[in-house]
Write a protein that holds these residues in place. Structure first.
Motif, PDB file in Angstrom:
ATOM      1  N   THR A  21       0.839  -1.196   0.000  1.00  0.00           N
ATOM      2  CA  THR A  21       0.000   0.000   0.000  1.00  0.00           C
ATOM      3  C   THR A  21       0.872   1.243   0.000  1.00  0.00           C
ATOM      4  OG1 THR A  21      -1.758  -1.155   1.158  1.00  0.00           O
ATOM      5  CG2 THR A  21      -1.807   1.238   1.247  1.00  0.00           C
ATOM      6  N   ASP A  22       1.921   1.220   0.804  1.00  0.00           N
ATOM      7  CA  ASP A  22       2.839   2.356   0.877  1.00  0.00           C
ATOM      8  C   ASP A  22       3.506   2.629  -0.468  1.00  0.00           C
ATOM      9  OD1 ASP A  22       2.225   2.631   3.536  1.00  0.00           O
ATOM     10  OD2 ASP A  22       4.087   1.722   4.261  1.00  0.00           O
ATOM     11  N   THR A  23       3.737   1.586  -1.247  1.00  0.00           N
ATOM     12  CA  THR A  23       4.405   1.768  -2.534  1.00  0.00           C
ATOM     13  C   THR A  23       3.428   1.900  -3.698  1.00  0.00           C
ATOM     14  OG1 THR A  23       4.614  -0.626  -2.835  1.00  0.00           O
ATOM     15  CG2 THR A  23       6.461   0.504  -1.792  1.00  0.00           C
ATOM     16  N   GLY A  24       2.122   1.880  -3.413  1.00  0.00           N
ATOM     17  CA  GLY A  24       1.118   2.043  -4.452  1.00  0.00           C
ATOM     18  C   GLY A  24       0.751   0.767  -5.184  1.00  0.00           C
ATOM     19  N   LEU A  25       1.287  -0.365  -4.756  1.00  0.00           N
ATOM     20  CA  LEU A  25       1.009  -1.626  -5.448  1.00  0.00           C
ATOM     21  C   LEU A  25      -0.400  -2.145  -5.202  1.00  0.00           C
ATOM     22  CD1 LEU A  25       4.367  -3.512  -4.832  1.00  0.00           C
ATOM     23  CD2 LEU A  25       3.573  -2.529  -6.981  1.00  0.00           C
ATOM     24  N   ALA A  26      -1.007  -1.733  -4.099  1.00  0.00           N
ATOM     25  CA  ALA A  26      -2.334  -2.265  -3.752  1.00  0.00           C
ATOM     26  C   ALA A  26      -3.395  -1.856  -4.762  1.00  0.00           C
ATOM     27  CB  ALA A  26      -2.732  -1.810  -2.354  1.00  0.00           C
ATOM     28  N   ALA A  27      -3.169  -0.771  -5.485  1.00  0.00           N
ATOM     29  CA  ALA A  27      -4.148  -0.299  -6.455  1.00  0.00           C
ATOM     30  C   ALA A  27      -4.193  -1.184  -7.700  1.00  0.00           C
ATOM     31  CB  ALA A  27      -3.838   1.138  -6.856  1.00  0.00           C
ATOM     32  N   ASP A  28      -3.126  -1.914  -7.967  1.00  0.00           N
ATOM     33  CA  ASP A  28      -3.056  -2.766  -9.159  1.00  0.00           C
ATOM     34  C   ASP A  28      -2.800  -4.209  -8.728  1.00  0.00           C
ATOM     35  OD1 ASP A  28      -2.672  -3.975 -11.595  1.00  0.00           O
ATOM     36  OD2 ASP A  28      -0.796  -2.932 -12.039  1.00  0.00           O
ATOM     37  N   PRO A  29      -3.826  -5.057  -8.757  1.00  0.00           N
ATOM     38  CA  PRO A  29      -3.669  -6.438  -8.285  1.00  0.00           C
ATOM     39  C   PRO A  29      -2.566  -7.213  -9.000  1.00  0.00           C
ATOM     40  CG  PRO A  29      -5.988  -5.924  -8.617  1.00  0.00           C
ATOM     41  CD  PRO A  29      -5.194  -4.769  -9.156  1.00  0.00           C
ATOM     42  N   ASP A  30      -2.374  -6.999 -10.294  1.00  0.00           N
ATOM     43  CA  ASP A  30      -1.330  -7.727 -11.020  1.00  0.00           C
ATOM     44  C   ASP A  30       0.058  -7.310 -10.551  1.00  0.00           C
ATOM     45  OD1 ASP A  30      -3.177  -9.188 -12.494  1.00  0.00           O
ATOM     46  OD2 ASP A  30      -3.236  -7.689 -14.099  1.00  0.00           O
ATOM     47  N   SER A  31       0.238  -6.012 -10.325  1.00  0.00           N
ATOM     48  CA  SER A  31       1.529  -5.527  -9.827  1.00  0.00           C
ATOM     49  C   SER A  31       1.790  -6.047  -8.424  1.00  0.00           C
ATOM     50  CB  SER A  31       1.573  -3.996  -9.813  1.00  0.00           C
ATOM     51  OG  SER A  31       1.531  -3.505 -11.116  1.00  0.00           O
ATOM     52  N   TYR A  32       0.746  -6.046  -7.607  1.00  0.00           N
ATOM     53  CA  TYR A  32       0.888  -6.562  -6.244  1.00  0.00           C
ATOM     54  C   TYR A  32       1.262  -8.037  -6.279  1.00  0.00           C
ATOM     55  CZ  TYR A  32      -0.153  -8.289  -1.620  1.00  0.00           C
ATOM     56  OH  TYR A  32      -0.056  -8.916  -0.402  1.00  0.00           O
ATOM     57  N   ASP A  33       0.597  -8.821  -7.121  1.00  0.00           N
ATOM     58  CA  ASP A  33       0.877 -10.248  -7.221  1.00  0.00           C
ATOM     59  C   ASP A  33       2.329 -10.479  -7.630  1.00  0.00           C
ATOM     60  OD1 ASP A  33      -0.152 -13.054  -7.191  1.00  0.00           O
ATOM     61  OD2 ASP A  33       0.487 -12.947  -9.290  1.00  0.00           O
ATOM     62  N   ALA A  34       2.799  -9.744  -8.613  1.00  0.00           N
ATOM     63  CA  ALA A  34       4.191  -9.893  -9.065  1.00  0.00           C
ATOM     64  C   ALA A  34       5.155  -9.511  -7.943  1.00  0.00           C
ATOM     65  CB  ALA A  34       4.437  -9.034 -10.306  1.00  0.00           C
ATOM     66  N   TRP A  35       4.851  -8.428  -7.249  1.00  0.00           N
ATOM     67  CA  TRP A  35       5.696  -7.975  -6.148  1.00  0.00           C
ATOM     68  C   TRP A  35       5.725  -9.019  -5.030  1.00  0.00           C
ATOM     69  CZ3 TRP A  35       4.153  -6.884  -1.108  1.00  0.00           C
ATOM     70  CH2 TRP A  35       5.105  -6.256  -0.311  1.00  0.00           C
ATOM     71  N   PHE A  36       4.555  -9.542  -4.676  1.00  0.00           N
ATOM     72  CA  PHE A  36       4.462 -10.532  -3.605  1.00  0.00           C
ATOM     73  C   PHE A  36       5.242 -11.792  -3.970  1.00  0.00           C
ATOM     74  CE2 PHE A  36       2.468 -13.992  -1.274  1.00  0.00           C
ATOM     75  CZ  PHE A  36       2.455 -13.488   0.013  1.00  0.00           C
ATOM     76  N   ARG A  37       5.075 -12.264  -5.202  1.00  0.00           N
ATOM     77  CA  ARG A  37       5.791 -13.466  -5.643  1.00  0.00           C
ATOM     78  C   ARG A  37       7.297 -13.247  -5.619  1.00  0.00           C
ATOM     79  NH1 ARG A  37       2.558 -17.367  -7.996  1.00  0.00           N
ATOM     80  NH2 ARG A  37       0.388 -16.739  -8.217  1.00  0.00           N
ATOM     81  N   ALA A  38       7.747 -12.055  -5.984  1.00  0.00           N
ATOM     82  CA  ALA A  38       9.179 -11.741  -5.945  1.00  0.00           C
ATOM     83  C   ALA A  38       9.695 -11.767  -4.507  1.00  0.00           C
ATOM     84  CB  ALA A  38       9.441 -10.379  -6.584  1.00  0.00           C
ATOM     85  N   LYS A  39       8.900 -11.255  -3.568  1.00  0.00           N
ATOM     86  CA  LYS A  39       9.291 -11.275  -2.158  1.00  0.00           C
ATOM     87  C   LYS A  39       9.401 -12.711  -1.636  1.00  0.00           C
ATOM     88  CE  LYS A  39       9.786  -7.054  -0.709  1.00  0.00           C
ATOM     89  NZ  LYS A  39      11.064  -6.619  -0.127  1.00  0.00           N
ATOM     90  N   VAL A  40       8.446 -13.563  -2.019  1.00  0.00           N
ATOM     91  CA  VAL A  40       8.478 -14.964  -1.596  1.00  0.00           C
ATOM     92  C   VAL A  40       9.702 -15.650  -2.180  1.00  0.00           C
ATOM     93  CG1 VAL A  40       7.313 -17.201  -1.802  1.00  0.00           C
ATOM     94  CG2 VAL A  40       5.995 -15.149  -1.219  1.00  0.00           C
ATOM     95  N   GLN A  41       9.968 -15.425  -3.469  1.00  0.00           N
ATOM     96  CA  GLN A  41      11.137 -16.034  -4.118  1.00  0.00           C
ATOM     97  C   GLN A  41      12.423 -15.573  -3.443  1.00  0.00           C
ATOM     98  OE1 GLN A  41      11.130 -18.398  -6.502  1.00  0.00           O
ATOM     99  NE2 GLN A  41      13.335 -18.502  -6.249  1.00  0.00           N
ATOM    100  N   GLU A  42      12.493 -14.295  -3.125  1.00  0.00           N
ATOM    101  CA  GLU A  42      13.666 -13.738  -2.445  1.00  0.00           C
ATOM    102  C   GLU A  42      13.891 -14.450  -1.104  1.00  0.00           C
ATOM    103  OE1 GLU A  42      14.560  -9.560  -0.223  1.00  0.00           O
ATOM    104  OE2 GLU A  42      13.577  -9.436  -2.162  1.00  0.00           O
TER     105      GLU A  42
END
Length: 70
Positions: A21-42
């Motif tokens: 939310t702080d980075t604005g990803l919550a507004a775009d579900p696809d961007s959030y999903d990609a970001w979340f998956r990258a965090k899990v992979q990391e």
């Protein structure tokens, strides 16, 4: 009754959603999903040694106690 694992998972997801939310990803579900998956992979590919639970809890207790005394 939730298990420790499910409780921890819920907290982590909440923290990640707050960061998103702080980075604005919550507004775009696809961007959030990609970001979340990258965090899990990391996290999964992190090669640092694991920290024992007891050590983490001792550090957390010292931090909490220090805040109470401040």
């Amino acid at each position: 009754m939730p298990t420790e694992t499910s409780t921890l998972h819920a907290r982590l997801v909440g923290q990640l959603k707050a960061q998103a939310t702080d980075t604005g990803l919550a507004a775009d579900p696809d961007s959030y999903d990609a970001w979340f998956r990258a965090k899990v992979q990391e996290a999964q590919t992190d090669l640092r040694p694991a920290t024992p639970h007891s050590q983490v809890m001792q550090k957390a207790r010292r931090l909490i106690d220090g805040k109470r005394q401040a």
